[in-house]
Scaffold this active site. Structure first.
Site, mmCIF file in Angstrom:
data_model
loop_
_atom_site.group_PDB
_atom_site.id
_atom_site.type_symbol
_atom_site.label_atom_id
_atom_site.label_comp_id
_atom_site.label_asym_id
_atom_site.label_seq_id
_atom_site.Cartn_x
_atom_site.Cartn_y
_atom_site.Cartn_z
ATOM 1 N NE ARG A 18 19.316 8.986 32.659
ATOM 2 C CZ ARG A 18 19.163 8.533 33.882
ATOM 3 N NH1 ARG A 18 18.443 9.202 34.753
ATOM 4 N NH2 ARG A 18 19.735 7.416 34.273
ATOM 5 C CG ASN B 16 15.818 7.752 31.957
ATOM 6 O OD1 ASN B 16 16.178 8.181 30.866
ATOM 7 N ND2 ASN B 16 16.481 6.806 32.590
#
Length: 101
Positions: free
Chosen positions: A24, A42
């Site tokens: 990320r 996620n």
């Protein structure tokens, strides 16, 4: 800016070893450096979802970067689905739970 300056939007789902490896953060840095807006998060099934808006050529460049990922990741697939532009995003951020709005 020409045709490449037209705003586009996409949802990108990345599969593989993409959680717990800084993926990320990698996506956020790449998207921000390209001037794209949206978010990365996620998913509960182990995938990562990216919602992004900006120039289509820049989104395509981001998708190519997502195929590589950070050093500890192992990307299996990157699926790009083009979506309508919403204009909701002013910057690119990380969301930490699948139920965020």
């Amino acid at each position: 800016m020409g045709v490449t300056g037209l705003r586009s939007a996409a949802e990108i789902v990345v599969e593989g070893r993409v959680q717990g490896v800084g993926y990320r953060d990698f996506v956020q840095r790449k998207a921000a450096s390209l001037g794209l807006a949206g978010y990365v998060m996620n998913l509960k099934d182990g995938k990562v979802r990216v919602r992004v808006e900006g120039g289509r050529d820049l989104i395509e460049e981001l998708a190519r970067d997502l195929e590589k990922g950070p050093p500890l990741s192992h990307v299996q697939t990157v699926a790009v689905m083009w979506r309508p532009v919403t204009g909701r995003f002013s910057s690119f951020g990380i969301r930490y739970a699948e139920f965020d709005p």
